[in-house]
Each structure stands twice: as structure tokens, then as C-alpha cells.
Enzyme design. Structure first.
Site, PDB file in Angstrom:
ATOM      1  CG  ASN A  69      11.430  -1.742  22.712  1.00 36.34           C
ATOM      2  OD1 ASN A  69      12.066  -1.944  23.747  1.00 36.34           O
ATOM      3  ND2 ASN A  69      10.109  -1.725  22.687  1.00 36.34           N
ATOM      4  CB  CYS A 130       9.461  -5.565  30.655  1.00 31.89           C
ATOM      5  SG  CYS A 130      10.862  -5.259  29.540  1.00 31.89           S
TER       6      CYS A 130
HETATM    7  C1  LIG Z   1      11.555   1.873  22.915  1.00 29.86           C
HETATM    8  C2  LIG Z   1      10.471   1.445  23.852  1.00 29.86           C
HETATM    9  C3  LIG Z   1      10.736   1.308  25.202  1.00 29.86           C
HETATM   10  C4  LIG Z   1       9.753   0.912  26.100  1.00 29.86           C
HETATM   11  N1  LIG Z   1      10.046   0.824  27.428  1.00 29.86           N
HETATM   12  C5  LIG Z   1       9.046   0.518  28.313  1.00 29.86           C
HETATM   13  C6  LIG Z   1       9.277   0.525  29.706  1.00 29.86           C
HETATM   14  O1  LIG Z   1      10.369   0.841  30.171  1.00 29.86           O
HETATM   15  N2  LIG Z   1       8.257   0.178  30.548  1.00 29.86           N
HETATM   16  C7  LIG Z   1       7.026  -0.165  30.047  1.00 29.86           C
HETATM   17  O2  LIG Z   1       6.125  -0.468  30.829  1.00 29.86           O
HETATM   18  N3  LIG Z   1       6.764  -0.156  28.725  1.00 29.86           N
HETATM   19  C8  LIG Z   1       7.744   0.173  27.846  1.00 29.86           C
HETATM   20  N4  LIG Z   1       7.463   0.202  26.497  1.00 29.86           N
HETATM   21  C9  LIG Z   1       6.107  -0.132  26.020  1.00 29.86           C
HETATM   22  C10 LIG Z   1       5.270   1.132  25.787  1.00 29.86           C
HETATM   23  O3  LIG Z   1       5.109   1.859  26.984  1.00 29.86           O
HETATM   24  C11 LIG Z   1       3.899   0.770  25.210  1.00 29.86           C
HETATM   25  O4  LIG Z   1       3.203  -0.046  26.129  1.00 29.86           O
HETATM   26  C12 LIG Z   1       3.973   0.036  23.903  1.00 29.86           C
HETATM   27  O5  LIG Z   1       5.053   0.505  23.133  1.00 29.86           O
HETATM   28  C13 LIG Z   1       2.689   0.118  23.073  1.00 29.86           C
HETATM   29  O6  LIG Z   1       2.369   1.432  22.745  1.00 29.86           O
HETATM   30  P1  LIG Z   1       2.780   2.140  21.346  1.00 29.86           P
HETATM   31  O7  LIG Z   1       2.354   1.217  20.252  1.00 29.86           O
HETATM   32  O8  LIG Z   1       2.110   3.464  21.359  1.00 29.86           O
HETATM   33  O9  LIG Z   1       4.281   2.260  21.374  1.00 29.86           O
HETATM   34  C14 LIG Z   1       8.460   0.601  25.597  1.00 29.86           C
HETATM   35  C15 LIG Z   1       8.197   0.733  24.242  1.00 29.86           C
HETATM   36  C16 LIG Z   1       9.167   1.156  23.359  1.00 29.86           C
HETATM   37  C17 LIG Z   1       8.830   1.270  21.892  1.00 29.86           C
END
Ligand SMILES: Cc1cc2nc3c(=O)[nH]c(=O)nc-3n(C[C@H](O)[C@H](O)[C@H](O)COP(=O)(O)O)c2cc1C
Ligand SMILES: Cc1cc2nc3c(=O)[nH]c(=O)nc-3n(C[C@H](O)[C@H](O)[C@H](O)COP(=O)(O)OP(=O)(O)OC[C@H]3O[C@@H](n4cnc5c(N)ncnc54)[C@H](O)[C@@H]3O)c2cc1C
Ligand SMILES: Cc1cc2nc3c(=O)[nH]c(=O)nc-3n(C[C@H](O)[C@H](O)[C@H](O)COP(=O)(O)OP(=O)(O)OC[C@H]3O[C@@H](n4cnc5c(N)ncnc54)[C@H](O)[C@@H]3O)c2cc1C
Ligand SMILES: Cc1cc2nc3c(=O)[nH]c(=O)nc-3n(C[C@H](O)[C@H](O)[C@H](O)COP(=O)(O)O)c2cc1C
Ligand code: FES
Ligand code: FES
Lengths: 304, 258, 304, 258
Positions: A69, A130
């Protein structure tokens, strides 16, 4: 006795399950599907000082057992979050962790100062990881000195405990973890996404308009587990672990690795009911493992 | 209400080259409110293909609590879907989004429905509902080539139907606009679904007319939470952006910056 | 004209497909399954000065669309490779890339000196990125100065071109790439595995005896593509790309990203015939893309 | 010769709690050379479960060009396998490894076959081949509990069969060694397959006897190329290590350091 309760700085969690920032908006959409009070906490979408419109689309792409993303921190801005989003969440009995992002130290500090005064914000999550914005974000998360200074600056103004969200895209994640601990962080959240890219086979062009994106989902779980295992032995502050959690057994793994609670990101898109489902399944899982209280699992892997 | 349903496949048919028609039954059917809404399908229970695929509802059969979807097996996910058999179950989230407003055309008026490729399917349920209430429907359906044309007969049964193919192997040669240019009848509303360039051409040609367009974007959540599917709006709109999944996929002409 | 031929320093490849080091032993096992002369080249298992018995078992674990390994550079040692393994490979019309590993600069140099004199070794692959040994390997691959020095020392003794294999476990992979280029590397191979870990759900204990392992397979492809895309624009020397290649379209992606040839690792375990299968499928894929010679794909993503 | 075969499932039966018997047909069957060899199965065509699973050949039917495997649905891969239906195809690599030497026991002699849990299956084909050549086979088969016992009747038809369960719900209570201790008959060879602690106990008890043990290790390639499955050998062996997949899985007693 609540077998799932976990106490962390600023957070009395009825269970250790919370949606990860950016994967749950400000809660309203999922609030139409189930009662948000079931959740341990909610990590809301990154908030910046001004409204951001984010990156051009396409912003997502699928990869093997994962997704990329590059949303680019789109959000309505601090004022609107304070006036619209946070008040809407007040009707739920659930602690809020506000994800704070910025381009310069001064925006981080200003957002932290204001948002930490909201009545239902129980902790901040400082987003220094980020990968999808040109300035700010990850640039703060790869240099230990910069990370420590930013943490200290935010700590100085925050009315609630501060968790710092770490990037996995570094040579030595423990070094950054120790730096933010030295800067006064109350806890760590990890991991944010890995940098990745997908090309269109026909044209060779990157699928994501931003060219690169952040990789999340089950594909990155082994990397996340390894880093949580390592960092939980390098610092004394607690960790909220995440990266690829998709089912109840993944939660067990993160706690065993050394996390005290976990966040679920991408899996909300796969199954919008995943958080309440996991919460429901946890007690039976504890029985299966012969464990009384979930906290007994924390850091189990180190003790063996 | 949006629900997550394990729907049962009641039939799977190949309609044309790589084009499949699948019928699904489940309680989700009772939640559908307008034509043009879509469902979000998990193509398999494995995590390899992690994201759901958005597919429009092409037809609703309330008696049988059944919906029809029509899709092109193109990438990995839709190809996986095309391998499913009658009796298999799929995990479906829906109904999602806001569909075409049937109420914007009154009985006795004429509506023109313009579809391109896999944008054609949702127009079928729309046409069924419009025709049922006494609207005269004219269909202009564009395809690449003869071998991917589908539902010609079904649309023809509901109203005047023009097929256009890019390579001229069936119907008129050219684009939907080739037919639209020659079309002189008065109509009160247009409805369109198809690829961006087509929507753009349609909007240009029918500037000032009342119209509704259905958009596509890559999606994450499908319910408005992840900001994957945003489009910028045109100047003067009350919001700077919309989300295709939850604000759309259908918008009045002129709202989305194409 | 051969539509698949690629010329690289020391390597005239009839096609750009080669098995990756450690996933193909010294060729004998796969040689029982198909004619090794079909391959573009072979990257043989890491060779060290002395025989190594590697890590305790279990050495592998499965993860979502990937696997972890911690073999620990088990190999029969330089002498045996020179006397048994390389001579056996002489009967095939295929260039050999010898993967060189060590604990100290002096072992790397000695292995490089000797192995580069074997008649069928056409290039060296300097392994400064093995995550599975306590000393050497990755420690050389995370510091640009150390990496540059080692490259220069090996270049000074090698009779054939030297490719350096980069680790993805760094904050800035381009920095390391530029350092090894400055050290005289003729090419780069990338990526080695990401560090990862899997825990046993019941016991909480790491599945792999070495605790951590290297993550490979389709899960890591987006990370590899991103790094190849970046590094190919940061250096002038060619790249042999790898990380998750499992089917023909993955090869197209790596070339588009900027690799001049590719290596297939884990996929050999999934399908032992994967390399010849891809080689067979490539011409039709070029037709589909309307491309005459495979080299037209190289770096396509940068030009758009 | 090792081949990669898309084998067709001719039957799938549940034998006991989480224990399945699957029959597969394909040209691979013609390549098998000894009982105790194994196949390496891709449990699905998706990459989610990337690695092949090693499963022993439990029985060979050359006329039908069919093999039987018996497996426990435990983790994700074997559970996936247990969902396959008759007529489905699976990607199989094999036959792999070196099996039990039937030639080491002469007609008229007695062999004792000791199996534990999912180590029992390969002993069935071994017993069939030994019995066919006139060897008297005695089987000692250990299981956790009654609900996971399988093939008792099948083994009993070939020779004397002792069932042992850890919880005593069926046959003798205890471990295979509980029966072995009381067994006084002379035998010329023992063959064993099961978990490490069992193999260890068996080897200790039958020190000095001619025996052959089949080992398990986590595998990558399954053909000897990746060094995932090595075991250290005992002192005095000619090689410092062996590979379970290609040097084994069966080794003479005393070779592998347990
Ligand atoms: C679509 C999307 C948007 C995200 N936006 C943020 C965000 O705004 N701030 C942040 O700290 N992490 C953001 N993340 C990261 C997630 O919070 C998380 O750290 C990361 O996706 C790993 O976890 P997962 O594998 O369960 O998705 C985003 C992830 C995704 C997939
Ligand atoms: C509201 C809406 C309704 C749709 N209705 C239909 C329909 O009725 N019939 C039909 O055939 N197609 C329809 N599509 C397009 C359909 O979603 C894509 O063709 C499909 O997702 C491609 O998946 P894949 O597995 O074939 O491709 P892959 O390349 O494997 O897909 C990879 C990822 O990209 C996404 N993706 C790829 N192409 C598109 C696209 N054009 N739009 C959105 N996401 C995409 C996939 O969903 C997946 O997440 C619709 C799209 C939207 C947004
Ligand atoms: C030579 C040999 C013969 C075997 N024969 C049989 C048999 O006939 N019947 C039977 O039920 N089992 C047999 N096994 C064990 C069988 O391979 C494992 O039970 C199976 O691989 C577990 O896979 P899973 O998908 O259930 O577990 P998961 O936990 O999903 O497996 C994850 C990974 O670990 C590997 N793994 C897990 N457990 C084992 C194990 N015990 N041995 C080797 N790899 C393992 C898997 O192959 C896979 O790569 C044999 C093993 C070997 C080495
Ligand atoms: C079992 C195994 C053993 C490996 N051994 C080596 C090695 O000896 N030397 C080396 O440079 N890389 C080694 N690698 C890394 C691969 O060569 C390759 O860089 C990595 O696996 C990524 O490619 P893949 O995803 O196609 O496997 C090994 C990988 C695996 C899976
Ligand atoms: S797909 Fe998530 S907001 Fe539209
Ligand atoms: S599994 Fe690869 S050597 Fe045995």
C-alpha cells in the site's frame, strides 16, 4: 477474572487485540459491522496537522500472501479528527491510540500536544516509519539520534504515554528501539511495513502510482516475529506487536515472541470480523495450551 | 446491511472467451438495495491471493435468493474463481456501495445504458428494474471482439440493443461513442459502466445531460476504511475526494475528476 | 539468433536463468533429473576453506508463501569442491558461479584465489550476506567500508570476475552496492534472504534450531524487486536478481526492475524442473509481450 | 528414477481420528524400488503452503498402478490434503530415498517390525513383501490411544500383531518397548519406523542385533541438494553426516547419531 486483560502504560486492555493504524480508518466503517467496545483498543489512522489527500491511485497491489500500500497518510487533519472522529468514538468503551505523523518535528509535536488532550485518547503512537511519504515518516525512523530526539520532544508535550512505531527497513532495529527508549518512549509498536514493489507484467511499469509501497500481511510475519523477539530482549518497555496477524494462532506467536499486545492490520480487509473473531477464540486457545492467563505467554520464547 | 456470507455456488458457466457467469445463493441476497452494488469475494481460503475481488451484481433473483455475477478470468484471482464448481462455497462480503438510482428515471421516459466490457454486467439488473417500472431502455454495449460478447440476447429481450466491437467482428465497428453519435432519440437519463477512457468519452459527449457513472479502483477493505480507492472530485464539489467503494461506485456525472 | 542470450562479465549465458546458491547443491542431484547444459549458469553452494557441518536441525520451516532456512553454510570445504564437485560439473556446457564464504577476510581471499582457478568457474559470487552463521557472512554485508575492502581484497586475487551478493537486511542497500562497486565488483547478485523466525505454537519455542533463519520464496519478491529497481539505478555494474522467482512472469518482473539475469532458489524445492520449465516458456512470453530479444526488458521499469 | 507426477486420487478414507488413507494412481508407481521409500507431495497449487510434504508409501498395488499413503492431518498442509476428493490431482515427486532392505532377512527367518504412530504405514508394505518371500513377521505397533489406531486387521492378516497404546485404551498399555521386553522369540532382523525417542529406545534394547531404522527430518528439496535434512553419524562412520532424504530415510542401526 478476565483471562485476556493486559495492562500497559496508559492502556487497561480488556484483551490484547486491536486494529492497526491505517487499516481501520477512525472506526466508523467497522462500527457498522460490530460493537467496537469488544476491542482491546483502537489504533486510529495517522493524523497530521493539516488535511492530506495522499498519493495518486492505484494505492494498493496484491503480492504472494501480502499486499503493498501507498496511501500516503491521507487523513482529514488534526482539527477534523478532534472535532469529528474522536467524539464519534466516545460512545464506545474502548481506549484509543492516536497515530501521530508529520513532516517536521514541530508538526509531530503540535499534533501530539493537541490530540493527547482528547478525552478518549489514552496513548499516542508516534509514526516514524511510514514508507509512503517523501518527507517525514521513515526518515525519522532510520536514524537513532533523530528518533530519540523526536521521541523526547513529543514526550515533553504529551499528556498520555507515547509508543513509538518502528520500521523494519533498518539494519539494526534494536538500536532504534534503545534510542526511543532513551528518548522516554513508554512503549514500542512494531513492525510497520517493509518496502516493496510490484511491476505490471505487460508494461513493466510499477503497479502502485507511488512506485514503491509498504508490504504487509502474512508474508511479513516471520520478519516481524524475529524483530519482536530481538527488541523485546533489548529494551525494558513493552511492545505491541504486529505484522501479518491473520488468525488466533498468530497472536500466540507474537506474545510468545515478546509482545504484550498485538495489532491486526491487513487481515481486517480479508475478514472484517477478524478482531472480534480472534477475541472470541482466544480463551479456548488458552485452554488448549493449558494456560490460565494470557500474560503467561508473553516472552515465552526467551525462557526456553 | 453489509454481511459476510459463505455463499454457495449454484452454477458456473463459460459465456464467452474467459468470461464466466456464476450464480450464488445466500442470505446476502436479501440485503441488496440497488442495481450496481457489488460484492467482495475471497477467491480461495488460502492467503496466497490475499485480497478480495470486487465484482458487480449482474442480476438478482429474490425468489431463489440467488445473484448472478459475470466476470472475466484475467489475473490469478478471477482465474481461481473460474475453477470453482457448483456446490463449492465462497466467502463473500456485501452488498457493498451505492448502485444506480432507478428512481431518477420516471415510467414512460427513456434511459440509455452504456456499458463496456466487464462494465456491462451491472447494467443488466439495472435494465431489468428500469424496464419493470416502465422505463424504455436502450443499450449500447461495447466489447473488444466478437469472442467476448455476452448477454446480447438477454439485453435485447429488455430493449433496443446495440453491440459495438473494436475490431468490427460483431455489430458496429468502433467504440460505444460511434453508436451514441448516431443516436438521435431523446432520453432523460444515461447510465454507464466501463473502463475510465470510455466513461470519460461518454461524459464528454453527454455533457449537461443527467447521467450516472460507475467507477473502478483497486480496493483494500471495500467498506470505506482504508483510503485505497479514492478519486479526486471536480472543482466545486463539497468534498475534495470520494471513495469508490463506499461513496460509489456510482456517482452522478460531473462529480468525479476523470 | 538466440533471443535469450545475455552477456555479463565472465559469463556468456545462453539464457538468463540459473539456480541460486544453496538451492542446487553442486548440481549432482538435479543433474539426475535433467540436462544441466540447459541452464544459463549454475551458482553452486557456498564454499568455505574447511569443511563445515552447518547448524543443528531443524534447519527449515515453512511460512506463508515462503520458507526459513538456517543451513549454516554446510559444505565439504574448498579441497573437496576442487577435487570432486567442480570436476563432476565439467561434462556440462554451463558456466559455473562459485559462491565464496568465510569468517575472516583471509579465508574469503584464499577460497577466491583457489576456486577462481578451476577451469569451469567463470565467476565468483562473494557471499557477504549469509544470515545463518555467527561470524562472517552478513557482518561483512552491512557495513559499506568493510564490504568495499573485502571486495577489493578478493578482486586482487581472483582470476575471474567477482559478483557480490547483497543482503536485504540493511537500511540502505544502494550504499552497500556503491561500496562494492567502488571496491571493484564486476556485478551484484541480490537479494539474499531476509531475517525471520517462526515459533512453534504449542511450545512457543523457535522451530529452527538456530532460532532465526533466512526467509526466501514468493513472500519476499516485492522486497527483492524494490531493491533491484533501486540498486540498478545506483550502480553501473550489472545485477543478477533473485528472491521469490517461481514462474516465468517473475523473471520478466526482475528484468524489468533492472536485473540482467536471474537466479531461482526456493522454487527448485517446489518444482525441481522449474529452471528448464522457465527457459522453455520464455520465448512464448517474449512473443506475448511483443519483444524480440530478452535484453530489451532489462530496466524497462525505469524508462516509463 | 525420481519423477514429478500429477497423480490422481482414487480414494480418500478416514481411518481413525485425523488419520487418513489416500490412494493415488500414476506412472510414479512403476519407479518404486523398495518399501520405506517416500513421496514428496505438494498439498495445493497455491504458494501459501510452499513446501512439499514427505509421506511414506504404505502399500503398492502394481496391477492398479496405485499406491496407498496413510497420514495424520495435523498441520496446515496435511489438513489441506485431507480435504481433497476422489478425482482430484496432486503434484507428487518421487519415489524418494532408500527404503528397508527386504533382502536382509531370508525366507524362514523371523523379522520384528516396530512402528509408532504415523511411522507405522511404511511397515505395512514391508511386511507384505517380507511375508510374500516367506519371512515370518511379528508386528509391534504403538499408538497414543485407541482412537488413532489403524490397520490392526491388515497387519494381523500378515502375522502376529501387538497393539500398544500409551493410555492403555487398546491392546497393551505402555510403549512398544513394553511388548518388546516380554518378547522372547528369536528373530534375525528388526525394522523400525517412528518418532526419535522410540527409535532410540528400540536401538538401545536391541543393541548388537541387525536392524534398520527409518528417520524423519524437516525437508526442503527432498532429493539431497539443500542440506536441510542432515543427521550426524555416530563415531567411526565413514561420513560425518547423512542426508535423511537421499541417503535414507532408512539406515542400518548404529549409523545415525540419535
Ligand atoms: C492500507 C494500510 C494503511 C496503513 N496506514 C498506516 C498509518 O496510517 N499509520 C501507521 O503507523 N501504519 C499504517 N499501516 C501499517 C499497519 O498499521 C501495520 O503496521 C502493517 O500493515 C503491518 O501489519 P499487518 O501485516 O497486520 O497489516 C498501514 C497499513 C496498510 C495495509
Ligand atoms: C466496483 C467494481 C465492480 C467490478 N465489477 C466487475 C464485474 O462485474 N466483472 C468483472 O469481470 N470485473 C469487475 N470488476 C473488476 C474486477 O474487480 C477485476 O477484474 C478483478 O479484481 C481482477 O482480479 P484478478 O484476480 O483477475 O487480477 P489480479 O491481477 O490477480 O488482481 C490483483 C489485485 O488487483 C486488483 N485488481 C486488478 N484489476 C482490477 C480492476 N480492474 N479493478 C479493481 N481491482 C483490480 C484485484 O482485485 C486484486 O486485488 C469490478 C471492479 C470494481 C472496482
Ligand atoms: C521420510 C518421511 C516419511 C514420512 N511419512 C509419513 C507418513 O507416512 N504419514 C504421516 O502422517 N507422516 C509422515 N511423515 C511426517 C510428515 O511429513 C509430517 O507430518 C508432515 O510433513 C506435516 O505437515 P503438516 O502440513 O501437517 O504440518 P505443518 O506444520 O503445516 O508443516 C510445516 C512444515 O514442516 C514440515 N514438517 C512438520 N512436521 C514434520 C515431520 N514430522 N517430519 C518432517 N517434516 C515435518 C512440513 O513438511 C512442512 O514443510 C513423514 C516424514 C518423513 C521425513
Ligand atoms: C536452503 C537454502 C540455502 C541457501 N544457501 C545459500 C548459500 O549457501 N549461499 C548463498 O549465497 N545464498 C544461499 N541461499 C540464498 C539463495 O541463494 C537466495 O539468495 C534466496 O533464497 C532468495 O531467493 P529465492 O527466494 O528464490 O529462494 C540459500 C537459500 C536457501 C533457501
Ligand atoms: S477500498 Fe478501502 S476505502 Fe475503499
Ligand atoms: S531435504 Fe534437501 S537435502 Fe534432504
Amino acid at each position: 477474572m478476565n483471562r485476556l486483560s493486559v495492562d500497559l502504560p496508559g492502556l487497561q486492555l480488556k484483551n490484547p487485540i486491536m486494529p492497526a493504524s491505517g487499516c481501520f480508518g477512525f472506526g466508523q466503517e467497522y462500527g457498522n459491522l460490530y460493537d467496537l467496545s469488544l476491542l482491546g483498543a483502537i489504533m486510529i489512522k495517522a493524523t497530521t496537522l493539516e488535511m492530506r489527500l495522499g498519493n495518486p491511485t492505484p494505492r494498493v497491489a496484491e503480492t504472494s500472501s501480502g499486499m503493498l500500500n501507498a496511501i500516503g497518510l491521507q487523513n482529514p487533519g488534526l482539527k477534523s479528527v478532534m472535532e469529528n472522529e474522536l467524539p464519534w468514538l466516545e460512545k464506545f468503551d474502548v481506549p484509543i491510540i492516536a497515530n501521530v505523523a508529520g513532516t517536521e518535528t514541530s508538526d509531530y509535536v503540535e499534533v501530539a500536544r493537541v490530540i493527547s488532550s482528547a478525552p478518549n485518547v489514552n496513548a499516542l503512537e508516534l509514526n516514524i516509519s511510514c514508507p509512503n511519504v517523501k518527507e517525514g515518516g521513515i526518515t525519522f525512523g532510520t536514524d537513532p539520534i533523530v528518533a530519540e530526539k523526536l521521541t523526547a520532544a513529543v514526550k515533553a508535550v504529551s499528556k498520555v504515554p507515547v509508543y513509538v512505531k518502528l520500521s523494519p527497513n533498518v539494519t539494526n532495529v534494536s538500536e532504534i528501539a534503545r534510542a526511543v527508549e532513551a528518548g522516554g518512549a513508554d512503549g514500542i509498536t512494531m513492525i510497520n511495513t517493509l518496502l516493496g514493489m510490484r511491476l505490471d507484467e505487460k508494461t513493466g511499469r510499477p503497479v502502485i502510482a507511488n512506485l514503491t509501497g509498504g508490504l504487509s500481511g502474512p508474508a511479513i510475519k516471520p520478519v516481524a516475529i524475529k524483530m519482536v523477539y530481538e527488541v523485546s530482549q533489548a529494551v525494558r518497555i513493552p511492545i505491541i506487536g504486529m505484522g501479518g496477524i491473520t488468525e488466533t494462532s498468530d497472536v500466540i506467536d507474537f506474545l510468545s515472541a515478546g509482545a504484550s499486545a498485538v495489532a491486526v492490520g491487513t487481515a481486517n480487509f480479508v475478514n472484517p470480523f477478524i478482531c472480534p473473531t480472534i477475541i472470541k477464540e482466544l480463551p479456548a486457545k488458552l485452554d488448549e495450551l493449558g494456560i490460565n492467563h494470557i500474560s503467561e505467554l508473553i516472552g515465552r520464547s526467551h525462557r526456553l | 446491511m453489509i454481511i459476510q456470507d459463505r455463499m454457495k455456488i449454484t452454477s458456473q458457466n463459460r459465456l464467452a472467451h474467459n468470461i464466466f457467469e456464476m450464480k450464488l445463493t445466500g442470505k446476502l441476497v436479501g440485503e441488496i438495495s440497488s442495481p450496481g452494488q457489488f460484492i467482495h469475494i475471497r477467491v480461495s481460503d488460502s492467503y496466497e491471493l490475499l485480497l478480495r475481488r470486487p465484482i458487480s451484481i449482474a442480476s438478482i433473483n429474490e425468489e431463489k435468493t440467488e445473484i448472478t455475477i459475470i466476470y472475466r478470468a484475467e489475473g490469478k484471482g478471477t482465474t481461481e474463481l473460474s475453477k470453482k464448481r457448483e456446490g463449492d462455497e465462497v466467502d463473500v462480503l456485501g452488498p457493498l456501495g451505492n448502485g444506480f438510482p432507478v428512481e431518477e428515471t420516471a415510467a414512460g421516459e427513456t434511459a440509455i445504458l452504456i456499458g463496456g466490457g466487464i462494465g456491462v454486467p451491472p447494467l443488466y439488473e439495472l435494465s431489468k428494474q428500469l424496464t419493470a417500472k416502465g422505463v424504455k431502455c436502450v443499450h449500447v454495449l461495447g466489447f473488444q471482439s466478437e469472442n467476448v460478447v455476452f448477454y446480447e440476447k438477454e439485453f435485447a429481450e429488455l430493449g433496443e440493443t446495440h453491440i459495438v466491437t473494436v475490431d468490427g467482428t460483431h455489430g458496429t465497428a468502433g467504440f460505444v461513442t460511434t453508436v451514441m453519435e448516431k443516436f438521435e432519440e431523446k432520453f432523460s437519463t444515461y447510465y454507464s459502466c466501463g473502463p475510465m477512457p470510455m466513461l470519460n468519452a461518454v461524459e464528454q459527449m453527454y455533457k449537461g445531460q443527467k447521467g450516472f457513472l460507475s467507477f473502478e479502483q483497486r480496493m483494500g477493505c471495500g467498506i470505506g476504511a482504508c483510503f485505497a480507492c479514492v478519486c479526486r472530485t471536480t472543482e466545486g464539489s463539497d468534498k475534495p475526494y470520494i471513495k469508490v467503494c463506499s461513496d460509489g461506485p456510482v456517482f452522478p456525472a460531473g462529480v468525479v475528476s476523470i
